[in-house]
Design a protein around this motif. Structure first.
Motif: not given
Length: 263
Positions: A62-66, A223-226, A247-263
């Motif tokens: 996962m990651g931002p576009s580009g 790009h989908d946290p689910i 590790p062992n991702p959840t929807v919430d942990s993925v959403v938080d991580a993506m927000r940290g990348l500016g997504v």
């Protein structure tokens, strides 16, 4: 972990008959660099990326576009070349090898689910699914084909041409084609993008079971946290570099991580 710093070395000869040591990653990249363009317009798609995916793991990339996630997948799959670094599939070093050699490694060990489906328009759904086996000179297991088609809800569409199928049905045919040969490594590019939520969940369950029960290695760009929450591990990229892992991702942990990348 599903994605770790790569290490070890690879031999040269492909061959589906070999059994790899348990500790050997199914696919790995070492110090990968990939750029596009020149001068002020140069884009560093991969900037010294080292990863390794153990056998039987399910990793979401996962990651931002580009960010380089699709470039990483294409380079690891041998669909694109790197400027420098090494790509190893099983024990086969594919970097710098002739196209014929790379093609044989992909044929024997790798499966793909493309976002654009890549179905042959003149072949029926069933013929498209069986195509990888026929190209490899392997017998088509009709029972397995029927089981996969049933699980993906396309059993009644096998005699149809791609042009007679909806986008979601074409995606499911592409998924079945990737699964039928039971590849060591399966690369998936946004595999749920054209599917409704119910069918998407069924597909993700199939991929998860392929890893946990079948020992296949799944690397999925999404790009989908689910969708990512079905994986064992999430690899985060940003600006062509590894930006983190979950590790062992959840929807919430993925959403938080993506927000940290500016997504």
């Amino acid at each position: 972990m599903s994605a770790t710093t790569a290490h070890g070395s690879g031999a040269d000869a492909p061959g589906p008959q070999r059994t790899l040591p348990e500790a050997m990653p199914a696919v790995q990249g070492r110090a990968l660099h990939k750029t596009y363009g020149e001068g002020e317009r140069v884009v560093r798609a991969l900037d010294n990326v080292s990863v390794a995916f153990p056998r039987g793991s399910f990793t979401a990339i996962m990651g931002p576009s580009g960010s380089g996630k699709s470039t990483l997948m294409h380079c690891l799959a041998g669909l694109d070349s790197v400027d420098s670094g090494d790509v190893i599939i099983g024990d086969a070093m594919i970097t710098g090898r002739p196209d014929k050699y790379v093609t044989e490694v992909r044929r024997d060990h790798v499966g793909f689910i493309f976002q654009s489906f890549n179905l042959l328009p003149t072949l029926t759904a069933e013929q498209n699914i069986a195509l990888p086996l026929e190209l490899a000179g392997r017998r088509v297991d009709e029972q397995r084909l029927a089981e996969i088609a049933g699980a993906l809800n396309i059993a009644d569409r096998l005699s149809h041409l791609p042009g007679q199928l909806s986008g979601g049905q074409q995606q499911r045919v592409a998924v079945a084609r990737a699964l039928i040969s039971q590849p060591d490594v399966l690369f998936a590019d946004e595999p749920t993008g054209a599917l409704d939520s119910r069918t998407g969940q069924q597909l993700l369950t199939i991929l998860r079971n392929a890893a946990r029960e079948g020992g296949q290695t799944i690397a999925m760009v999404t790009h989908d946290p689910i969708a990512a929450s079905y994986a064992d591990h999430v690899l985060l990229l940003s600006d062509g570099r590894i930006a983190g892992q979950i590790p062992n991702p959840t929807v919430d942990s993925v959403v938080d991580a993506m927000r940290g990348l500016g997504v």
